[in-house]
Design a protein around this motif. Structure first.
Motif: not given
Length: 173
Positions: A79-90, A113-128
């Protein structure tokens, strides 16, 4: 215990910069790209370098448990990988104007762009959290053979990341 320092130091350094990125991404919504955005481009590059270094250190040091951790964090990383791709496109759309010569605000792209940051934080927290549970409940051996090379590498990485960041933030004040 020192193995955790190698993994946690770059990731802990990554966090404040990623929160700055997140805050700045919401600040730019509805505005033309301010001239102060220049420092953000550099910050984004440095934060990703820190995250990649932390993950590399984790793989080198905790190779004996990487399969178990990988199974536990699979969906979070996908999920975080997909979000980084979406973030990069934005990012490309916003900062390179989708054919426009002027850097203007792009409502949907700014929000995405802004919302992908929030989603990435959530995913990284889950991963950690998932990785920490596996590490705390499993028996494993830390691969210390690379530590002599990692000390100078960590110092070099911190210097390489810190110098440009300090310079750009001093200039932008």
């Amino acid at each position: 215990m020192i193995a955790y320092v190698f993994v946690l130091l770059p990731i802990v350094a990554y966090l404040p910069f990623f929160f700055i990125e997140t805050w700045a991404s919401f600040q730019r919504i509805g505005k033309k790209t301010p001239s102060s955005d220049d420092y953000l481009h550099l910050t984004w590059e440095m934060t990703h370098t820190l995250l990649i270094v932390g993950v590399n250190y984790f793989i080198w040091l905790f190779a004996s448990i990487i399969v178990d951790v990988g199974k536990a964090v699979y969906w979070g990383l996908i999920t975080v990988g997909a979000l980084y791709i979406v973030r990069a496109i934005a990012y490309v759309y916003i900062y390179y104007g989708a054919g426009s010569k002027k850097k203007m605000h792009n409502g949907w792209a700014d929000w995405l762009f802004a919302l992908t940051h929030v989603a990435i934080i959530g995913c990284l927290l889950y991963v950690v959290i998932r990785a920490a549970v596996v590490l705390m409940t499993s028996e494993y051996t830390v691969n210390t053979q690379f530590l002599p090379w990692m000390y100078p590498g960590l110092v070099f990485m911190v210097i390489i990341c810190a110098i440009p960041l300090v310079r750009i933030y001093k200039i932008k004040r």
